[in-house]
Design an enzyme around this catalytic site. Structure first.
Site, PDB file in Angstrom:
ATOM      1  CG  HIS A 380      -1.918  -1.097   1.215  1.00  0.00           C
ATOM      2  ND1 HIS A 380      -2.444  -1.641   2.367  1.00  0.00           N
ATOM      3  CD2 HIS A 380      -2.498  -1.775   0.186  1.00  0.00           C
ATOM      4  CE1 HIS A 380      -3.299  -2.604   2.057  1.00  0.00           C
ATOM      5  NE2 HIS A 380      -3.335  -2.694   0.742  1.00  0.00           N
ATOM      6  CD  GLU A 383      -1.023   0.693   4.618  1.00  0.00           C
ATOM      7  OE1 GLU A 383      -0.228  -0.270   4.642  1.00  0.00           O
ATOM      8  OE2 GLU A 383      -2.258   0.555   4.629  1.00  0.00           O
ATOM      9  CG  HIS A 476       0.357  -3.620   5.584  1.00  0.00           C
ATOM     10  ND1 HIS A 476      -0.558  -3.403   4.584  1.00  0.00           N
ATOM     11  CD2 HIS A 476       0.964  -4.792   5.281  1.00  0.00           C
ATOM     12  CE1 HIS A 476      -0.521  -4.388   3.706  1.00  0.00           C
ATOM     13  NE2 HIS A 476       0.398  -5.250   4.114  1.00  0.00           N
ATOM     14  CD  GLU A 539      -1.856  -3.129   9.469  1.00  0.00           C
ATOM     15  OE1 GLU A 539      -1.593  -1.921   9.293  1.00  0.00           O
ATOM     16  OE2 GLU A 539      -2.454  -3.834   8.639  1.00  0.00           O
TER      17      GLU A 539
END
Length: 826
Positions: A380, A383, A476, A539
């Protein structure tokens, strides 16, 4: 007397003595001779003749030995292949980023220095009195910056080039009227930049519109743009008006980032948190019923007429990655440990880099015994925190510490530092140039549309065939939760129950101030199904930490890089031959899960003995999903294939309409005819419509087409208008006649009189003694009729020929002609 052949032979031998000598020597194999001369041309063989297989004169540039001493050479090994792309210093500059041809790119290169704030940067504390500005728009405001052509949904990627769109770069920002003009000058046409429009609604107030991901109409979250002509200590208000997420960390205290070019040059100060009066709120309905959300905040710039940048997170561009990899390739010590390759090229033609990091093994057995660890980031593009975590990991694993040496001795690290370079370059938040989320297409078969994830999956499949893959982790960023946490996959194997949660728990112990104890049961299913038991998504928040000594503070780039180093420490603990730490973490996890199950069951009002079968409960039943963005709208075919798919669907529909009906068997045709009722044939001159449902044929379309053909034949046969005699209406009929008439009605007309409105009764079939007209014998010979089924019935102003389909094949043209002549005479 000798033969002439012998004389010729003797003469030939005496005339060509060198040839006779060569004929006595064995001739080389033609293929070997060709290959030898071919390779000798390129410098692979130095000997003038083809040596024997055991000859020491065989030389190859592809074989390397550990020592120059012939007695201590050991087993040879193959030389590493040459670099596919110009990464090493001797190969010149690296390839510049390639942009879609629709994108304008300014020539100025944007670079930022790295800096760590000396003091913690705390969250913004909402007061509840934050201003909610009214959205004015360009009707009442002044557009000061707007991108001219933005590829949105409906278009698709076609081609790319270095520098983007051809031609002169347009001046999108407004021109200043003089030195006293305090209008801000916006710009976002640089790498990773994102801003579509800026509207000035007041002296120091601007409404901003973000550009959605290219070739889509969604995913507006990442912003990164430049402002010039600033004024010092003036509270500027910026309002982003087209955000799509209902929840954001800005409502929990997250502050945007500010970078001052003058501070960076004069004081060495880089990115810092700046912003007050922050509010995240809902604006109202948007396109296709989607609500829009707004982010508003105030910012104060440190200098007059300064060049500043505003961003959602710490930027890390594709050029930043290329610069880092070039520095690694130039360092002899790191270049010996890290083999840099291009895994593939992206949709726009940008190289996707693959790093293989390990220490040289003493022998092939030791090299084959190493397990593998696979790490990736930036699938992504918005990010950016994942790149900083990857940067910290690479700094540690390529270093000279004893722990790094041990990890390189134990493992082979396969690292893909940027999976979606196209999205990073153009400033997308979630999608690639295919207009789709790559994280939803790891199982795709469309190699040309999703090359980055297709080649990554293929690389991991080949790696699994060679050696065991101990761990897979994808880095991420999270925009709705603070701290750092991991997603994983829950195993259904009772012997390994909770084992996949040991690594996240160890990481939370090694970094207690940033990593929370994760209880997530969702995760990276594709790699897990491929056989990697420990498959995770890490994350890292866009905000900060709510744990330990870093509570209520933002995470800096140094915090994110430290997280990459903690991953290395955790990997050593996870693979420690002494299983004490592993067993302790497993026992702690069992106790935590046991408490969660008791809590969940008490909330549901259930009483269950968990001493024997508590491990049978699936963990997803006691956890709530806190996954990231919903990318279901970004799933499906790539944008450039959607148009082709629609055209193919239209062609298939047309083909299905034109497709002929399947042929019927004789049994089906017989059943088809037996289920039919009377067919009515009207001749030219009929002026009255038939009663609804009187003699309707429910057989099908082909019988209706046959009736149309019969009527057409009658119309062409009769050249004059038929005059039928008018007779008084005969309204009497017997009960048996009415019953027979009902038998000839189709099933659709046999309805309950109470359920449907009353309809006129069809004309009855009269008995043979009551027929008004009987067909003559010469006509009956040409009509395939028999018995009482063939007759002409008298009706008001019309003649109706009732033919039973039980025994009536289609009428021939001769029969139609005779029938027409009879009716004309009558």
């Amino acid at each position: 007397m000798s033969s002439p052949f012998g004389v010729r032979a003797r003469c030939r031998g005496s005339m060509f003595p060198p040839l006779e000598t060569e004929l006595k020597q064995p001739l080389p194999d033609p293929y070997d001779d060709f290959m030898y001369r071919h390779l000798q041309y390129y410098g692979y063989f130095q000997a003038p003749q083809i040596p024997a297989p055991s000859s020491p004169r065989v030389r190859s540039r592809q074989l390397l030995y550990n020592s120059d001493d012939k007695a201590d050479r050991g087993a040879p090994r193959l030389r590493e292949p040459r670099e596919l792309f110009p990464i090493l210093p001797g190969w010149g500059p690296v390839q510049a980023p390639r942009w879609p041809v629709e994108c304008e790119v300014i020539q100025e290169k944007v670079r930022h220095i790295e800096w760590v704030p000396p003091e913690p940067e705390y969250f913004y504390q909402p007061t509840g009195n934050e201003k909610v500005p009214e959205i004015v728009g360009e009707e009442k405001g002044t557009i000061v910056y707007q991108l001219q052509s933005v590829p949105t949904e409906g278009s698709y990627f076609t081609s790319s080039r270095v520098g983007g769109k051809r031609g002169a770069i347009q001046q999108l920002a407004v021109s200043l009227c003089g030195p006293e003009d305090d209008t801000l000058l916006f710009e976002s046409r640089f790498e990773s930049g994102n801003l579509q429009k800026a509207v000035r609604v007041d002296t120091y107030e601007y409404e901003l519109t973000l550009r959605p991901d290219l070739y889509t109409s969604r995913h507006t979250q990442w912003f990164y743009f430049r402002v010039q002509n600033t004024r010092r200590d003036v509270p500027y208000r910026f309002t982003i008006v087209n955000l799509l997420k209902p929840r954001s960390l800005y409502a929990a205290g997250l502050r945007p980032l500010l970078y001052s070019q003058r501070d960076a040059c004069s004081r060495g100060v880089g990115w810092r948190r700046e912003g007050g009066d922050i509010r995240y709120y809902r604006r109202g309905g948007g396109g296709a019923g989607r609500p829009r959300y707004c982010l508003t905040w105030t910012a104060r710039f440190p200098h007059d007429r300064d060049t500043c940048f505003l961003a959602h997170g710490y930027p890390y561009t594709y050029s930043d990655l290329q610069g880092y990899l070039r520095a690694v390739a130039r360092d002899p010590a790191q270049a010996r440990l890290c083999k840099l390759r291009a895994l593939c090229r992206s949709l726009a033609g940008n190289p996707v880099y693959l790093l293989t990091i390990t220490n040289p093994a003493p022998g092939p057995r030791q090299a084959a015994a190493k397990r593998a660890v696979v790490l990736s980031a930036r699938v992504h593009p918005g990010e950016s925190g994942g790149s900083w975590v990857m940067r910290g990991f690479l700094d540690f694993i390529l270093g000279g510490s004893p722990d790094a040496q041990l990890l390189r001795d134990l493992f082979v690290f396969k690292v893909v530092p940027m999976l979606n370079p196209d999205g990073v370059i153009v400033g997308n938040h979630r999608c690639s140039l295919a207009g789709r989320d790559l994280n939803r297409h790891y199982r795709t078969l469309l190699k040309d549309a999703f090359p980055c994830v297709w080649y990554t999956r293929n690389m991991i499949q080949r790696l699994l065939e060679e050696r065991e893959v101990l761990l897979y982790c994808d880095f991420h960023g999270h925009s709705r939760k603070n701290n750092v946490f991991l997603y994983g996959c829950s195993s259904s194997d009772h012997k390994r129950w909770l084992h996949e949660r040991v690594f996240p728990l160890m990481l939370s112990k090694n970094a207690p101030d940033t990593v929370q104890k994760s209880r997530e049961g969702t995760g990276r299913v594709v790699m897990w199904r491929m056989g990697i038991r420990n498959s995770y998504t890490l994350e890292s928040t866009f905000g900060g930490s709510t744990l330990g000594s870093k509570r209520d503070t933002h995470l800096t780039t140094e915090d994110l890089k430290a997280l990459g180093r903690h991953i290395c420490d955790t990997l050593l603990d996870f693979c420690d031959p002494d299983q004490t730490k592993f067993i302790q973490c497993l026992a702690e996890l069992m106790e935590l899960v046991h408490q969660e199950i008791h809590k969940k069951l008490s909330e549901l009002g259930q009483d269950r003995n968990l001493e024997e079968s508590w491990s049978d409960i699936h963990l997803s039943d006691i956890e709530s999903s806190t996954s990231g963005s919903d990318s279901s709208l970004s799933d499906g075919l790539p944008a450039h294939l959607l148009n082709r798919a629609e055209k193919m669907n239209q062609k298939m529909k047309i083909f299905q309409k034109k497709k002929k009906k399947p042929l019927q068997t004789r049994r089906q045709r017989n059943a088809h005819y037996h289920n039919s009722s009377l067919t009515e044939i009207r001749f030219p001159g009929d002026s009255h419509m038939r009663h609804p449902g009187a003699l309707k044929d429910p057989g099908g379309d082909r019988r209706g087409e046959g009736q149309d053909r019969v009527r057409a034949r009658f119309a062409t046969t009769l050249q004059k208008q038929l005059a039928f005699p008018k007779h008084p209406e005969n309204g009497s009929s017997s009960a048996g006649t009415q019953g027979r008439a009902r038998l000839h009605q189709p099933q659709s007309s046999r309805r309950d009189p109470a359920a449907a409105p009353a309809q006129p009764m069809p004309p009855p079939i009269l008995p043979e003694h009551e027929r008004t007209h009987q067909l003559p014998r010469w006509l009956q010979e040409h009509l395939p009729l028999s018995g009482p089924h063939s007759c002409l019935l008298y009706q008001p102003q019309t003649w109706v020929l009732c033919i039973s389909l039980y025994s009536c094949p289609p009428l021939s043209s001769v029969a139609i002609l005779f029938l027409a002549v009879f009716l004309a005479q009558d």
